[in-house]
Design a protein around this motif. Structure first.
Motif, PDB file in Angstrom:
ATOM      1  N   SER A   1       0.922  -1.304  -0.043  1.00 22.86           N
ATOM      2  CA  SER A   1       0.187  -0.054   0.009  1.00 22.86           C
ATOM      3  C   SER A   1       0.909   1.039   0.021  1.00 22.86           C
ATOM      4  O   SER A   1       2.243   1.134   0.021  1.00 22.86           O
ATOM      5  CB  SER A   1      -0.944  -0.049   1.153  1.00 22.86           C
ATOM      6  OG  SER A   1      -0.012   0.084   2.457  1.00 22.86           O
ATOM      7  N   LYS A   2       0.380   2.466   0.081  1.00 24.78           N
ATOM      8  CA  LYS A   2       0.978   3.644  -0.018  1.00 24.78           C
ATOM      9  C   LYS A   2       1.479   3.960   1.211  1.00 24.78           C
ATOM     10  O   LYS A   2       2.615   4.523   1.674  1.00 24.78           O
ATOM     11  CB  LYS A   2       0.188   4.759  -0.586  1.00 24.78           C
ATOM     12  CG  LYS A   2      -0.853   5.159   0.486  1.00 24.78           C
ATOM     13  CD  LYS A   2      -1.668   6.666  -0.068  1.00 24.78           C
ATOM     14  CE  LYS A   2      -2.748   6.872   0.897  1.00 24.78           C
ATOM     15  NZ  LYS A   2      -3.506   8.328   0.376  1.00 24.78           N
ATOM     16  N   ALA A   3       0.910   3.176   2.281  1.00 27.76           N
ATOM     17  CA  ALA A   3       1.372   3.323   3.753  1.00 27.76           C
ATOM     18  C   ALA A   3       2.763   2.587   3.887  1.00 27.76           C
ATOM     19  O   ALA A   3       3.617   3.141   4.497  1.00 27.76           O
ATOM     20  CB  ALA A   3       0.492   2.586   4.421  1.00 27.76           C
ATOM     21  N   ASP A   4       3.087   1.516   3.008  1.00 29.37           N
ATOM     22  CA  ASP A   4       4.364   0.915   2.978  1.00 29.37           C
ATOM     23  C   ASP A   4       5.560   1.798   2.411  1.00 29.37           C
ATOM     24  O   ASP A   4       6.754   1.779   3.060  1.00 29.37           O
ATOM     25  CB  ASP A   4       4.215  -0.210   2.332  1.00 29.37           C
ATOM     26  CG  ASP A   4       3.777  -1.539   3.104  1.00 29.37           C
ATOM     27  OD1 ASP A   4       3.400  -1.204   4.256  1.00 29.37           O
ATOM     28  OD2 ASP A   4       3.444  -2.503   2.482  1.00 29.37           O
TER      29      ASP A   4
ATOM     30  N   LEU B   1       5.248   5.152   2.634  1.00 24.52           N
ATOM     31  CA  LEU B   1       5.776   6.224   3.654  1.00 24.52           C
ATOM     32  C   LEU B   1       6.356   5.498   4.762  1.00 24.52           C
ATOM     33  O   LEU B   1       7.438   6.105   5.432  1.00 24.52           O
ATOM     34  CB  LEU B   1       4.273   6.467   4.342  1.00 24.52           C
ATOM     35  CG  LEU B   1       4.394   7.434   5.366  1.00 24.52           C
ATOM     36  CD1 LEU B   1       4.684   8.854   5.111  1.00 24.52           C
ATOM     37  CD2 LEU B   1       3.322   7.599   6.149  1.00 24.52           C
ATOM     38  N   TRP B   2       6.165   4.229   5.224  1.00 22.72           N
ATOM     39  CA  TRP B   2       6.833   3.879   6.428  1.00 22.72           C
ATOM     40  C   TRP B   2       8.320   2.947   6.124  1.00 22.72           C
ATOM     41  O   TRP B   2       9.126   2.484   6.864  1.00 22.72           O
ATOM     42  CB  TRP B   2       6.111   2.561   6.874  1.00 22.72           C
ATOM     43  CG  TRP B   2       5.055   3.333   8.069  1.00 22.72           C
ATOM     44  CD1 TRP B   2       3.949   3.762   7.720  1.00 22.72           C
ATOM     45  CD2 TRP B   2       5.410   3.247   9.348  1.00 22.72           C
ATOM     46  NE1 TRP B   2       3.471   4.345   9.141  1.00 22.72           N
ATOM     47  CE2 TRP B   2       4.321   3.641   9.969  1.00 22.72           C
ATOM     48  CE3 TRP B   2       6.380   2.571  10.219  1.00 22.72           C
ATOM     49  CZ2 TRP B   2       3.951   3.995  11.380  1.00 22.72           C
ATOM     50  CZ3 TRP B   2       6.193   2.835  11.600  1.00 22.72           C
ATOM     51  CH2 TRP B   2       5.340   3.594  11.964  1.00 22.72           C
ATOM     52  N   ALA B   3       8.737   3.073   4.769  1.00 25.76           N
ATOM     53  CA  ALA B   3       9.842   2.513   4.458  1.00 25.76           C
ATOM     54  C   ALA B   3      11.149   2.441   5.183  1.00 25.76           C
ATOM     55  O   ALA B   3      11.805   1.462   5.914  1.00 25.76           O
ATOM     56  CB  ALA B   3      10.383   2.646   2.997  1.00 25.76           C
ATOM     57  N   GLU B   4      11.595   3.655   5.615  1.00 24.82           N
ATOM     58  CA  GLU B   4      12.742   4.032   6.511  1.00 24.82           C
ATOM     59  C   GLU B   4      12.537   3.731   7.685  1.00 24.82           C
ATOM     60  O   GLU B   4      13.425   3.143   8.634  1.00 24.82           O
ATOM     61  CB  GLU B   4      13.363   5.396   6.185  1.00 24.82           C
ATOM     62  CG  GLU B   4      13.821   6.033   4.965  1.00 24.82           C
ATOM     63  CD  GLU B   4      14.416   7.359   5.071  1.00 24.82           C
ATOM     64  OE1 GLU B   4      15.455   7.580   5.447  1.00 24.82           O
ATOM     65  OE2 GLU B   4      13.436   8.184   4.693  1.00 24.82           O
ATOM     66  N   LEU B   5      11.216   3.853   8.279  1.00 29.72           N
ATOM     67  CA  LEU B   5      10.778   3.470   9.893  1.00 29.72           C
ATOM     68  C   LEU B   5      10.904   1.871   9.720  1.00 29.72           C
ATOM     69  O   LEU B   5      11.296   1.382  10.988  1.00 29.72           O
ATOM     70  CB  LEU B   5       9.552   4.194  10.182  1.00 29.72           C
ATOM     71  CG  LEU B   5       9.508   5.535   9.790  1.00 29.72           C
ATOM     72  CD1 LEU B   5       8.323   6.040  10.338  1.00 29.72           C
ATOM     73  CD2 LEU B   5      10.837   6.331  10.554  1.00 29.72           C
TER      74      LEU B   5
END
Length: 207
Positions: A68-71, A73-77
């Motif tokens: 999803s687009k959330a993934d 957003l969260w890639a570095e985290l």
């Protein structure tokens, strides 16, 4: 998306090439494109198709790297959460201090520069998305630590004796990272996390 301890496998990309951007073949390019769009339009206004077009990949290639687009957003985290799990597995000694050290080590690559998803969360309109997703993103790390602590204490992983300390330490680290990213005179992420979780871990160890 690739989670703890795993890395996205590069594949040949398809689809139309975005203006001024070469054909993409990595999760990093998708992540960069997503963050650009979130900052330009706001997180809620950006679709998966928008990200794929900006990255110059097909929709199918996007989903080869992200669910999803959330993934995106969260890639570095997510990468930092993965590093924490790997550091915990590699550490010797008692579980609680090992987790505290792993949490600080996981964010050491950031130095004094917050990841864009944290630094620009408000400008992207993504602060709520990050906050709401944090428990589920961090849960695998909590469970990993709880299992190690349960084995150490001869308890069930879901028992208070094994589950409470990891939740407290991981939550303290997450809060420290958010505060650090917002501080104008910040030091390193590792120091911020160590300062938050170190005393807590010491108190748990004495209890």
């Amino acid at each position: 998306m690739a989670r703890e301890g795993s890395a996205a496998r590069p594949r040949s990309a398809g689809g139309a090439r975005g203006p001024g951007r070469p054909r993409a073949s990595s999760a990093a390019t998708i992540h960069e494109a997503a963050l650009e769009l979130f900052l330009e339009r706001g997180y809620d206004a950006v679709s998966v198709d928008d990200v794929a077009r900006r990255a110059g990949v097909s929709r199918g290639t996007f989903f080869a790297y992200c669910d999803s687009k959330a993934d995106a957003l969260w890639a570095e985290l997510d990468a930092a959460i993965g590093r924490a799990g790997e550091a915990l597995d590699a550490a010797g000694g008692a579980a609680v201090p090992a987790l505290a050290e792993a949490l600080a080590a996981a964010v050491a690559p950031w130095g004094a520069a917050p990841p864009a998803a944290l630094r620009d969360a408000a400008a992207m309109g993504a602060a709520d998305a990050l906050r709401d997703a944090a428990p589920s993103r961090l849960q695998p790390l909590v469970e990993r630590a709880a299992l190690r602590l349960a084995l150490e204490r001869d308890a069930l992983p879901e028992s208070p004796g094994a589950a409470v300390a990891p939740v407290a330490l991981v939550a303290a680290a997450a809060a420290a990272v958010v505060a650090w990213a917002a501080a104008p005179d910040r030091g390193t992420a590792s120091d911020a996390v160590a300062g938050a979780v170190g005393p807590l871990a010491a108190g748990i160890a004495r209890a």
